[in-house]
Design an enzyme around this catalytic site. Structure first.
Site, PDB file in Angstrom:
ATOM      1  N   ASP A 296       0.813  -1.224   0.000  1.00 59.18           N
ATOM      2  CA  ASP A 296       0.000   0.000   0.000  1.00 59.18           C
ATOM      3  C   ASP A 296       0.846   1.273   0.000  1.00 59.18           C
ATOM      4  O   ASP A 296       0.457   2.289   0.566  1.00 59.18           O
ATOM      5  CB  ASP A 296      -0.966   0.018   1.200  1.00 59.18           C
TER       6      ASP A 296
ATOM      7  N   GLN B 184       1.826  -6.264  -3.209  1.00 56.66           N
ATOM      8  CA  GLN B 184       2.378  -6.307  -1.844  1.00 56.66           C
ATOM      9  C   GLN B 184       3.686  -5.499  -1.718  1.00 56.66           C
ATOM     10  O   GLN B 184       3.895  -4.577  -2.472  1.00 56.66           O
ATOM     11  CB  GLN B 184       2.596  -7.767  -1.394  1.00 56.66           C
TER      12      GLN B 184
ATOM     13  N   LYS C 233       1.812   1.935  -5.208  1.00 58.42           N
ATOM     14  CA  LYS C 233       2.327   1.314  -6.442  1.00 58.42           C
ATOM     15  C   LYS C 233       1.406   1.581  -7.614  1.00 58.42           C
ATOM     16  O   LYS C 233       1.849   1.821  -8.741  1.00 58.42           O
ATOM     17  CB  LYS C 233       2.465  -0.214  -6.247  1.00 58.42           C
TER      18      LYS C 233
ATOM     19  N   GLY D 299      -4.524  -4.447  -3.676  1.00 56.02           N
ATOM     20  CA  GLY D 299      -5.525  -3.408  -3.920  1.00 56.02           C
ATOM     21  C   GLY D 299      -4.758  -2.168  -4.310  1.00 56.02           C
ATOM     22  O   GLY D 299      -4.098  -1.551  -3.473  1.00 56.02           O
ATOM     23  N   HIS D 300      -4.747  -1.850  -5.600  1.00 54.08           N
ATOM     24  CA  HIS D 300      -3.972  -0.715  -6.106  1.00 54.08           C
ATOM     25  C   HIS D 300      -4.929   0.384  -6.537  1.00 54.08           C
ATOM     26  O   HIS D 300      -5.800   0.163  -7.374  1.00 54.08           O
ATOM     27  CB  HIS D 300      -3.105  -1.144  -7.293  1.00 54.08           C
TER      28      HIS D 300
END
Ligand code: GDP
Ligand code: IMO
Ligand code: MG
Length: 427
Positions: A13, A223, A16, A40-41
């Protein structure tokens, strides 16, 4: 043959998605090489916000080909709903390529993830419950299902049988759950085959040919370094290799092809799930970082644990990834603090330690040694160049750069694509 790796330098988080999207317009391919829909981007383009889980963040750049590499684990139902969600918002996803060798997250892998966590009780990892660990376990155990298996029902049935043989024993006898029927799983998986068919490709060949043709390829990690199965805070990690080497195995590209490795680094630290976190704050400062930084998980909606910047971790990320650059994100979130503590070393059993201890027990006991830097109060979200930043913000960035061991080549001052200060070009 410019091949860049972009990865998280902390516990995920870091931003990225934003960084990948920013480069997406100038690169030909963006490749996810590990992880799955545990990621989750977030990408913010103008007034539009996108939350991507499985799709590479390059999907929002029309000239870029997004690729899901062999090292990724794919939940077909999640992938299809992510694709249709983007299509409904007018995003063209037709260029997507998926490796036929990527492993499938089956419904039973999701079940096993959830029951295992429940069984672990207070020792649980705090996984995202998306079936990531059990799917990688099946891959290593050689009972995994790959994307290509969807196209041969007889092989698929044999493989699902082999996978469920032992799992059903465990589910029924150990966890007191109902057994999972082979036919039901096969039927569900076969149902995805036709919908996925247009995207399935020999991505290793495509990517190596692209590099030979001097195309620009960006490998986007899910990640972060400290969640890496080998180099992270094991066992509180994910089950794959987000570190730079993972880009080679997870996409089938040799290390000699990688020209640059960019670490995405938040100006403070966050973590989701269980595990050690030396600079974690339990006071008002932690609450303020969470509130101002909007630190809530994109995938599970859990509040993120927040703490000050940890230079020991940043140095470690530089080392294990061979970082050539940092992209420092969320500097704007620190605006308003009079003094900003930065962790420069740890104290473990009364001794000062400069580098990340390899021993898990030592890391659990690590207490942060802080240096305090003067803060700033001016709004920095409109800054376009380094010199636009207040002196104290400039000094904060320079201090982090010196402690972290690689140049800071870009700075995020807001979530939007254009809220970025570019110092050295990445391409
Ligand atoms: P990822 O998983 O590394 O892609 O990061 P996430 O998307 O989970 O979390 C990063 C969050 O920070 C998202 O909400 C981004 O929109 C936001 N973000 C990224 N860069 C910046 C920045 O420089 N400043 C601010 N304020 N927000 C940012
Ligand atoms: P992005 O790509 C933050 C964490 C989970 C848990 C551990 C194992 O958005 O940075 P898993 O479901 O992977 O087996 O969970 O890893 N985790 C993440 N934390 N950001 C992520 O992804 C994460 N993906 C997994 O919270 O602690
Ligand atoms: Mg995220």
């Amino acid at each position: 043959m410019p091949a860049l790796v972009l990865l998280g330098a902390q516990w995920g988080d870091e931003g990225k998605g934003k960084a990948t999207d920013l480069l997406g317009g100038s690169v030909d391919y963006v490749v996810r090489y590990q992880g799955g829909n545990n990621a989750g981007h977030t990408v913010v383009v103008g007034d539009q916000k996108y939350a991507l889980h499985l799709l590479p963040s390059g999907i929002l750049s029309p000239t870029c080909t997004p690729v899901i590499g062999n090292g990724v684990v794919v939940d077909p139902s999640v992938l299809l709903s992510e694709l249709s969600g983007l299509n409904e918002r007018g995003v063209d996803t037709s260029k997507l390529l998926i490796s036929g060798n990527a492993h499938i997250i089956t419904p039973y892998n999701v079940t096993v993830d959830k029951v295992t966590e429940r069984f672990l009780g207070k020792r649980k990892i705090g996984t995202t419950g998306r079936g990531i660990g059990p799917t990688y376990a099946d891959k290593i155990n050689r009972v995994g299902i790959r994307v290509q298996d969807l196209y041969d029902e007889s092989i698929l049935t044999q493989k699902v049988e082999a996978a469920l043989d032992v799992k059903n024993q465990i589910l029924t006898k150990l966890y007191n759950r109902r057994a999972i029927a082979v036919d039901q799983v096969v039927e569900e998986l076969v149902g995805y085959a036709e919908k996925l068919a247009p995207y399935v490709a020999d991505t290793v060949l495509v990517l190596n040919q692209a590099l030979e043709d001097d195309k620009v390829v960006l490998f986007e990690g899910g990640q972060g370094t400290l969640l890496d199965i080998d180099h992270g805070t094991y066992p509180f990690v994910t089950s794959s290799n987000p570190t730079a080497g993972g880009a080679c195995t997870g996409a089938g590209v040799g290390p000699t092809k990688i020209s640059r490795v960019i670490g995405i680094l938040k100006a403070y630290t966050t973590r989701v799930g269980a595990g050690p976190f030396p600079t974690e704050l339990f006071d008002e400062d932690g609450e303020a970082l969470r509130r101002i930084g909007g630190e809530r998980g994109v995938t599970t909606g859990r509040d993120r644990r927040c703490g000050w910047f940890d230079a020991v971790i940043a140095r470690y990320a530089t080392r294990v990834n061979g970082l050539t650059d940092f992209f420092l994100t969320k500097l704007d979130v620190l605006t308003g603090w009079e003094q900003i503590p930065v962790c420069v070393a740890y104290e473990i059993d009364g001794k000062r330690v400069e580098e990340l201890p390899y021993s898990q027990s030592d890391f659990h006991h690590a207490k942060p040694v802080y240096e305090t830097l003067p803060g700033w109060s001016e709004d920095i979200t409109k800054a376009k160049s380094f010199s636009d930043l207040p002196k104290n913000a400039q000094n904060y960035v320079k201090a982090l750069e010196e402690m972290s061991g690689a140049p800071i080549s870009a700075i995020g001052v807001g979530p939007g694509r254009d809220e970025t200060i570019e110092i050295n070009s990445f391409l």
